[in-house]
Design a protein around this motif. Structure first.
Motif, PDB file in Angstrom:
ATOM      1  N   VAL A   1       0.837  -1.201   0.000  1.00  0.00           N
ATOM      2  CA  VAL A   1       0.000   0.000   0.000  1.00  0.00           C
ATOM      3  C   VAL A   1       0.870   1.250   0.000  1.00  0.00           C
ATOM      4  O   VAL A   1       0.624   2.200  -0.760  1.00  0.00           O
ATOM      5  CB  VAL A   1      -0.951  -0.002   1.217  1.00  0.00           C
ATOM      6  CG1 VAL A   1      -1.685   1.332   1.331  1.00  0.00           C
ATOM      7  CG2 VAL A   1      -1.944  -1.139   1.117  1.00  0.00           C
TER       8      VAL A   1
ATOM      9  N   TRP B   1      -4.963   5.786  -5.711  1.00  0.00           N
ATOM     10  CA  TRP B   1      -4.372   4.642  -5.015  1.00  0.00           C
ATOM     11  C   TRP B   1      -4.867   4.540  -3.578  1.00  0.00           C
ATOM     12  O   TRP B   1      -5.372   3.498  -3.149  1.00  0.00           O
ATOM     13  CB  TRP B   1      -2.853   4.744  -5.061  1.00  0.00           C
ATOM     14  CG  TRP B   1      -2.151   3.600  -4.396  1.00  0.00           C
ATOM     15  CD1 TRP B   1      -1.554   3.600  -3.170  1.00  0.00           C
ATOM     16  CD2 TRP B   1      -1.974   2.279  -4.925  1.00  0.00           C
ATOM     17  NE1 TRP B   1      -1.015   2.375  -2.889  1.00  0.00           N
ATOM     18  CE2 TRP B   1      -1.252   1.536  -3.954  1.00  0.00           C
ATOM     19  CE3 TRP B   1      -2.348   1.646  -6.113  1.00  0.00           C
ATOM     20  CZ2 TRP B   1      -0.912   0.199  -4.144  1.00  0.00           C
ATOM     21  CZ3 TRP B   1      -1.998   0.317  -6.299  1.00  0.00           C
ATOM     22  CH2 TRP B   1      -1.296  -0.382  -5.323  1.00  0.00           C
ATOM     23  N   TYR B   2      -4.734   5.618  -2.832  1.00  0.00           N
ATOM     24  CA  TYR B   2      -5.181   5.582  -1.439  1.00  0.00           C
ATOM     25  C   TYR B   2      -6.705   5.624  -1.338  1.00  0.00           C
ATOM     26  O   TYR B   2      -7.283   5.103  -0.381  1.00  0.00           O
ATOM     27  CB  TYR B   2      -4.548   6.718  -0.642  1.00  0.00           C
ATOM     28  CG  TYR B   2      -3.092   6.458  -0.334  1.00  0.00           C
ATOM     29  CD1 TYR B   2      -2.726   5.637   0.724  1.00  0.00           C
ATOM     30  CD2 TYR B   2      -2.076   7.009  -1.112  1.00  0.00           C
ATOM     31  CE1 TYR B   2      -1.395   5.378   1.014  1.00  0.00           C
ATOM     32  CE2 TYR B   2      -0.740   6.752  -0.835  1.00  0.00           C
ATOM     33  CZ  TYR B   2      -0.409   5.935   0.232  1.00  0.00           C
ATOM     34  OH  TYR B   2       0.902   5.671   0.505  1.00  0.00           O
TER      35      TYR B   2
ATOM     36  N   TRP C   1      -7.558   1.931  -1.486  1.00  0.00           N
ATOM     37  CA  TRP C   1      -7.251   1.112  -0.315  1.00  0.00           C
ATOM     38  C   TRP C   1      -8.041   1.528   0.915  1.00  0.00           C
ATOM     39  O   TRP C   1      -8.249   0.714   1.817  1.00  0.00           O
ATOM     40  CB  TRP C   1      -5.748   1.143  -0.030  1.00  0.00           C
ATOM     41  CG  TRP C   1      -5.002   0.302  -1.016  1.00  0.00           C
ATOM     42  CD1 TRP C   1      -4.312   0.723  -2.105  1.00  0.00           C
ATOM     43  CD2 TRP C   1      -4.928  -1.130  -1.018  1.00  0.00           C
ATOM     44  NE1 TRP C   1      -3.801  -0.335  -2.806  1.00  0.00           N
ATOM     45  CE2 TRP C   1      -4.153  -1.495  -2.147  1.00  0.00           C
ATOM     46  CE3 TRP C   1      -5.423  -2.127  -0.188  1.00  0.00           C
ATOM     47  CZ2 TRP C   1      -3.882  -2.826  -2.456  1.00  0.00           C
ATOM     48  CZ3 TRP C   1      -5.148  -3.440  -0.487  1.00  0.00           C
ATOM     49  CH2 TRP C   1      -4.380  -3.785  -1.606  1.00  0.00           C
TER      50      TRP C   1
ATOM     51  N   LEU D   1     -10.845  -0.828   1.012  1.00  0.00           N
ATOM     52  CA  LEU D   1     -10.543  -2.254   0.999  1.00  0.00           C
ATOM     53  C   LEU D   1     -10.065  -2.774   2.354  1.00  0.00           C
ATOM     54  O   LEU D   1     -10.295  -3.949   2.668  1.00  0.00           O
ATOM     55  CB  LEU D   1      -9.480  -2.570  -0.067  1.00  0.00           C
ATOM     56  CG  LEU D   1      -9.890  -2.401  -1.533  1.00  0.00           C
ATOM     57  CD1 LEU D   1      -8.730  -2.782  -2.438  1.00  0.00           C
ATOM     58  CD2 LEU D   1     -11.118  -3.245  -1.866  1.00  0.00           C
TER      59      LEU D   1
ATOM     60  N   ASN E   1      -7.884   2.666   7.934  1.00  0.00           N
ATOM     61  CA  ASN E   1      -7.731   3.304   6.638  1.00  0.00           C
ATOM     62  C   ASN E   1      -6.364   3.960   6.501  1.00  0.00           C
ATOM     63  O   ASN E   1      -5.992   4.787   7.337  1.00  0.00           O
ATOM     64  CB  ASN E   1      -8.821   4.360   6.442  1.00  0.00           C
ATOM     65  CG  ASN E   1     -10.199   3.736   6.363  1.00  0.00           C
ATOM     66  OD1 ASN E   1     -10.347   2.583   5.979  1.00  0.00           O
ATOM     67  ND2 ASN E   1     -11.215   4.497   6.725  1.00  0.00           N
TER      68      ASN E   1
ATOM     69  N   TRP F   1      -9.186  -7.010   6.233  1.00  0.00           N
ATOM     70  CA  TRP F   1      -9.930  -6.679   5.024  1.00  0.00           C
ATOM     71  C   TRP F   1     -11.303  -6.138   5.401  1.00  0.00           C
ATOM     72  O   TRP F   1     -11.991  -6.697   6.241  1.00  0.00           O
ATOM     73  CB  TRP F   1     -10.078  -7.899   4.126  1.00  0.00           C
ATOM     74  CG  TRP F   1      -8.790  -8.343   3.519  1.00  0.00           C
ATOM     75  CD1 TRP F   1      -8.004  -9.384   3.919  1.00  0.00           C
ATOM     76  CD2 TRP F   1      -8.117  -7.734   2.407  1.00  0.00           C
ATOM     77  NE1 TRP F   1      -6.892  -9.471   3.139  1.00  0.00           N
ATOM     78  CE2 TRP F   1      -6.933  -8.469   2.187  1.00  0.00           C
ATOM     79  CE3 TRP F   1      -8.406  -6.648   1.585  1.00  0.00           C
ATOM     80  CZ2 TRP F   1      -6.035  -8.158   1.172  1.00  0.00           C
ATOM     81  CZ3 TRP F   1      -7.517  -6.333   0.574  1.00  0.00           C
ATOM     82  CH2 TRP F   1      -6.345  -7.078   0.372  1.00  0.00           C
TER      83      TRP F   1
END
Length: 318
Positions: A64, A217-218, A221, A224, A228, A247
């Motif tokens: 990440v 990108w962030y 994620w 997901l 965070n 997750w």
């Protein structure tokens, strides 16, 4: 006043050289980090075998972090400089890279263009189920335990549209299908056009893709995993939170029975940025080669679709 102007000029040049030194050092580290990532894949890819171990969680947080980091940017830049530098020496190698990258754009685009047909067929099914069979849901037979409300399938149509937009964008670019506003381009010489293309790809296309990637990108994620991650977190902070990571895939829809896979749109956003970045580099290389080799090389190895008996596909509005 002269002393103040001299101090300002000195400060400017000092900041410039500091920035230049930082850039050169970061680029050198990019080659090192690239070699390390290739030789130590488990440190950032171990999470793919997810066994919920501490090592898996730490590798996930490294993945990440590095995906939106300056280290990753300079790794990619190191690859581009190496490929372009070697290609300027061996033009045949650069042409090969152009053909591979344009083939990637065409292959992905031609595959996901079928999402448009799926979107039309699914809309027809929805209309029939609602207006003719008056069913509130759609279920699949043949032992497939899949049943959703009509509104779920209606909202899912957005996903097909997003696939076409995000994954066919570079395919459309290769095919010359984007609408263009031309003020001076058509009036200049072949070499001037290629210079404009090279500058445009490096000044507009690639930087825009980088910005979208960094934000996307962030954004991806955060939908997901939990806790965070944030773009402002350094690697040490992310690794400290690795023990608590789990997750937490976003499955909330805009309506009670609506489509609940909106995390897929975040993935498409990142894929869109990646494809545009890759093709920005490919377009720069093609423009350079056509500039160097002259008008006879225009459209060389260009794989464009045709309509009918060899008629070339639509090439955009100029």
């Amino acid at each position: 006043m002269e002393n103040e102007n001299g101090a300002e000029a000195g400060g400017f040049f000092a900041a410039f050289f500091d920035g230049l030194i930082w850039f050169v050092q970061s680029l050198a580290l990019g080659f090192y980090n690239l070699a390390y990532a290739i030789t130590h894949p488990a440190s950032w890819l171990d999470w793919l075998t997810w066994a919920n171990t501490a090592e898996d969680k730490e590798s996930l947080m490294r993945f990440v972090y590095y995906g939106g980091s300056t280290e990753f940017f300079f790794c990619v830049l190191a690859i581009i400089i190496t490929v372009v530098g070697f290609g300027m020496w061996r033009n045949a190698f650069m042409w090969g890279c152009v053909r591979v990258l344009e083939g990637l754009a065409n292959g992905v685009g031609r595959l996901f263009a079928w999402a448009g047909l799926l979107m039309v067929l699914q809309q027809i099914i929805i209309v029939f189920m609602q207006r003719i069979f008056t069913r509130p849901d759609i279920s699949f037979g043949f032992g497939i335990p899949l049943q959703f409300d009509i509104s779920w399938f209606a909202e899912e149509l957005k996903l097909y549209n997003a696939m076409v937009v995000c994954l066919c964008v570079t395919y459309t670019f290769v095919q010359g299908g984007h609408v263009r506003v031309d003020l001076i381009y058509s009036a200049v010489s072949h070499r001037a056009k290629r210079v404009i293309d090279m500058i445009g790809s490096m000044i507009f296309m690639v930087p825009t893709a980088v910005l979208i990637w960094l934000y996307g990108w962030y954004f991806l994620w955060r939908h997901l995993i939990t806790p965070n991650p944030a773009a402002s977190y350094d690697l040490e902070r992310l690794l400290r939170t690795a023990r608590a990571v789990r997750w937490s895939v976003e499955t909330i829809g805009f309506s009670p029975n609506g489509f609940n896979g909106y995390f897929l749109f975040k993935i498409l956003l990142v894929a869109f940025a990646g494809l545009v970045f890759i093709h920005g580099v490919a377009f720069f290389m093609r423009s350079y080669l056509e500039w160097k080799e002259g008008e006879d090389s225009e459209g060389k190895y260009l794989d464009r679709d045709t309509l009918g008996d060899g008629e070339e596909a639509y090439e955009g509005v100029h």
